[in-house]
Write a protein that holds these residues in place. Structure first.
Motif, short mmCIF file in Angstrom:
data_model
loop_
_atom_site.label_atom_id
_atom_site.label_comp_id
_atom_site.label_asym_id
_atom_site.label_seq_id
_atom_site.Cartn_x
_atom_site.Cartn_y
_atom_site.Cartn_z
N THR A 29 0.84 -1.19 0.00
CA THR A 29 0.00 0.00 0.00
C THR A 29 0.88 1.24 0.00
OG1 THR A 29 -0.12 -0.08 2.40
CG2 THR A 29 -1.91 -1.13 1.19
N GLN A 30 0.46 2.18 -0.79
CA GLN A 30 1.21 3.42 -0.86
C GLN A 30 0.57 4.42 0.08
OE1 GLN A 30 1.12 4.62 -4.93
NE2 GLN A 30 2.46 2.98 -5.61
N THR A 31 1.39 5.11 0.82
CA THR A 31 0.88 6.14 1.71
C THR A 31 1.30 7.50 1.18
OG1 THR A 31 2.85 5.96 3.10
CG2 THR A 31 0.93 4.67 3.76
N LEU A 32 0.40 8.43 1.28
CA LEU A 32 0.65 9.78 0.82
C LEU A 32 1.07 10.61 2.02
CD1 LEU A 32 0.48 11.90 -1.43
CD2 LEU A 32 -1.88 12.27 -0.76
N VAL A 33 2.28 11.13 1.94
CA VAL A 33 2.79 11.95 3.03
C VAL A 33 2.56 13.41 2.64
CG1 VAL A 33 4.84 12.61 4.32
CG2 VAL A 33 4.53 10.25 3.61
N VAL A 34 1.78 14.10 3.45
CA VAL A 34 1.49 15.50 3.19
C VAL A 34 2.28 16.33 4.19
CG1 VAL A 34 -0.31 17.26 3.08
CG2 VAL A 34 -0.81 14.93 2.38
N ARG A 35 3.16 17.14 3.66
CA ARG A 35 3.96 18.01 4.51
C ARG A 35 3.40 19.42 4.42
NH1 ARG A 35 9.87 15.82 2.78
NH2 ARG A 35 9.76 13.90 3.96
N LYS A 36 3.28 20.05 5.55
CA LYS A 36 2.82 21.43 5.57
C LYS A 36 3.97 22.33 5.15
CE LYS A 36 -0.68 20.98 9.12
NZ LYS A 36 -1.16 21.47 10.41
N GLN A 37 3.63 23.35 4.41
CA GLN A 37 4.61 24.34 4.02
C GLN A 37 4.10 25.70 4.46
OE1 GLN A 37 5.26 23.91 -0.22
NE2 GLN A 37 7.01 22.58 0.15
N TYR A 38 5.03 26.53 4.85
CA TYR A 38 4.71 27.87 5.30
C TYR A 38 5.41 28.86 4.39
CZ TYR A 38 3.12 25.34 9.39
OH TYR A 38 2.47 24.47 10.22
N THR A 39 4.69 29.93 4.05
CA THR A 39 5.25 30.93 3.16
C THR A 39 4.91 32.32 3.67
OG1 THR A 39 5.37 31.67 0.87
CG2 THR A 39 3.24 30.93 1.62
N CYS A 40 5.69 33.30 3.23
CA CYS A 40 5.45 34.69 3.62
C CYS A 40 4.37 35.27 2.71
CB CYS A 40 6.75 35.49 3.47
SG CYS A 40 6.55 37.25 3.82
N PRO A 41 3.38 35.97 3.28
CA PRO A 41 2.34 36.59 2.45
C PRO A 41 2.90 37.64 1.49
CG PRO A 41 1.66 36.55 4.75
CD PRO A 41 3.09 36.12 4.71
N MET A 42 4.00 38.29 1.86
CA MET A 42 4.59 39.33 1.03
C MET A 42 5.68 38.78 0.09
SD MET A 42 2.94 42.04 1.70
CE MET A 42 3.94 43.29 0.94
N HIS A 43 6.27 37.68 0.46
CA HIS A 43 7.36 37.09 -0.32
C HIS A 43 7.05 35.61 -0.58
CE1 HIS A 43 9.23 40.44 1.98
NE2 HIS A 43 9.67 40.74 0.76
N THR A 60 5.17 36.93 10.05
CA THR A 60 4.91 35.53 10.41
C THR A 60 4.55 34.74 9.15
OG1 THR A 60 4.08 36.25 12.55
CG2 THR A 60 3.53 34.02 11.87
N LEU A 61 5.18 33.59 9.00
CA LEU A 61 4.89 32.74 7.84
C LEU A 61 3.50 32.13 7.99
CD1 LEU A 61 8.30 30.90 7.41
CD2 LEU A 61 7.49 32.94 6.21
N ALA A 62 2.75 32.11 6.91
CA ALA A 62 1.39 31.55 6.91
C ALA A 62 1.43 30.17 6.26
CB ALA A 62 0.46 32.46 6.12
N GLU A 63 0.52 29.30 6.70
CA GLU A 63 0.46 27.95 6.13
C GLU A 63 0.02 28.03 4.67
OE1 GLU A 63 -1.77 23.69 6.85
OE2 GLU A 63 -1.69 25.12 8.49
N LYS A 64 0.76 27.36 3.82
CA LYS A 64 0.46 27.36 2.39
C LYS A 64 -0.61 26.32 2.11
CE LYS A 64 2.91 27.16 -2.00
NZ LYS A 64 4.21 26.95 -2.63
N LYS A 65 -1.65 26.70 1.41
CA LYS A 65 -2.73 25.77 1.09
C LYS A 65 -2.29 24.87 -0.05
CE LYS A 65 -6.23 28.28 3.10
NZ LYS A 65 -6.99 27.88 4.18
N ALA A 66 -2.70 23.60 0.00
CA ALA A 66 -2.37 22.64 -1.05
C ALA A 66 -3.12 23.01 -2.32
CB ALA A 66 -2.70 21.23 -0.62
#
Length: 84
Positions: A29-43, A60-66
């Motif tokens: 079985t394959q598992t999908l690993v989802v890693r959260k990423q954070y990005t700057c709203p201005m950069h 403050t870095l905001a969580e990036k939506k998939a």
């Protein structure tokens, strides 16, 4: 000679029939690993795997939506009154 040929054909058919009846082994079985990423709203070029501050501006870095998760389907009922 005919008997030998007949015996070989019957044996071949029996062997292939046995192998055709075996169940395939379950695949891993394959598992999908989802890693959260954070990005700057201005950069948006600043991306991090953990929350923190932007090294360029200190925001403050905001969580990036998939990508693809926020798509909405248009309701066909709302399209009924439209003229084409």
């Amino acid at each position: 000679m005919k008997k030998l040929l007949m015996i070989m054909m019957v044996s071949f058919m029996a062997i292939t029939g046995v192998f055709a009846q075996t169940k395939p082994t379950p695949k891993a079985t394959q598992t999908l690993v989802v890693r959260k990423q954070y990005t700057c709203p201005m950069h948006p070029d600043v991306v991090s795997e953990k929350p923190g501050k932007c090294p360029k501006c200190g925001m403050t870095l905001a969580e990036k939506k998939a990508a693809g998760l926020n798509k909405t389907k248009k309701d066909s009922a709302s399209m009924k009154g439209m003229k084409m």
